[in-house]
Design a protein around this motif. Structure first.
Motif, PDB file in Angstrom:
ATOM      1  N   ALA A   1       3.340   8.702   0.241  1.00  0.00           N
ATOM      2  CA  ALA A   1       4.504   9.220  -0.474  1.00  0.00           C
ATOM      3  C   ALA A   1       4.254  10.692  -0.778  1.00  0.00           C
ATOM      4  O   ALA A   1       3.312  11.038  -1.493  1.00  0.00           O
TER       5      ALA A   1
ATOM      6  N   ILE B   1       6.994   8.577   3.229  1.00  0.00           N
ATOM      7  CA  ILE B   1       8.105   8.710   2.281  1.00  0.00           C
ATOM      8  C   ILE B   1       8.092  10.136   1.763  1.00  0.00           C
ATOM      9  O   ILE B   1       7.039  10.644   1.370  1.00  0.00           O
TER      10      ILE B   1
ATOM     11  N   THR C   1       9.443   7.276  -6.997  1.00  0.00           N
ATOM     12  CA  THR C   1       8.772   6.754  -5.810  1.00  0.00           C
ATOM     13  C   THR C   1       7.427   6.118  -6.122  1.00  0.00           C
ATOM     14  O   THR C   1       7.161   5.002  -5.662  1.00  0.00           O
TER      15      THR C   1
ATOM     16  N   THR D   1       8.636  12.133  -5.984  1.00  0.00           N
ATOM     17  CA  THR D   1       7.271  12.109  -6.520  1.00  0.00           C
ATOM     18  C   THR D   1       7.061  13.089  -7.666  1.00  0.00           C
ATOM     19  O   THR D   1       5.930  13.294  -8.097  1.00  0.00           O
TER      20      THR D   1
END
Length: 187
Positions: free
Chosen positions: A144, A84, A96, A88
């Motif tokens: 992520a 992903i 996220t 963030t």
């Protein structure tokens, strides 16, 4: 769901390399797939490494849409890894980590720590704003990353590329995939 698939990694593979099926999600309120250089970087690098692109999506920064999409990939036995990019940071729209942390069976805390340490060499103290996270869920690895192309390059080139290669010694994530569901309830 996967567009191309690789067989599940097998520890008996004589070549050493074991291709994985990797799904890529870009989280962005402002980009389209045509403008998604971060997603392009990840898909390009995973393809160059010999892995298969299982799926690619771009969705807005919405906790429930992210959670639903990633949950579907986690439930798909043909998806080994989810990458992903985006969402963030620390703004009000960056969600996220909040979307995916509840999905984890186990968090891989060292990933975020190592990413920020490596990123510090490139962007200095600004790396403290990154809330990148990683974990496992239902035998799937999930990472992520920040939404910048440079951050995706750093994460792949300095961490993920080698850890998603079964030939990396002394250890790598690929060799652990068959064991990540140990003691999991039967499906």
């Amino acid at each position: 769901m996967p567009t191309e698939t690789a067989e599940m990694p097998d520890s008996a593979d004589p070549r050493g390399f074991r291709p994985l099926n990797i799904a890529v999600l870009t989280v962005s309120d402002s980009r389209t797939l045509a403008e998604d250089t971060s997603g392009d970087t990840l898909t390009g690098r995973l393809g160059e490494a010999g892995h298969a692109l299982a799926a690619r999506e771009l969705i807005p920064d919405d906790i429930y849409r992210m959670r639903a999409l990633v949950s579907g990939w986690i439930a798909d036995a043909d998806v080994h890894v989810v990458l992903i990019t985006g969402g963030t940071g620390i703004t009000g729209r960056d969600s996220t980590p909040e979307a995916i942390l509840p999905l984890f069976d186990r968090e891989i805390t060292g990933f975020g720590e190592l990413f920020r340490w490596l990123s510090f060499e490139e962007i200095g103290a600004s790396t403290i704003q990154s809330r990148c996270v990683a974990g496992t869920a239902n035998g799937t690895l999930i990472f992520a990353l920040p939404g910048s192309t440079g951050a995706c390059r750093t994460a792949w080139d300095r961490i993920l590329g080698s850890q998603l290669d079964a030939r990396t010694k002394p250890c790598n994530f690929v060799s652990l995939i068959p064991r990540m569901r140990e003691n999991a309830p039967p499906q």
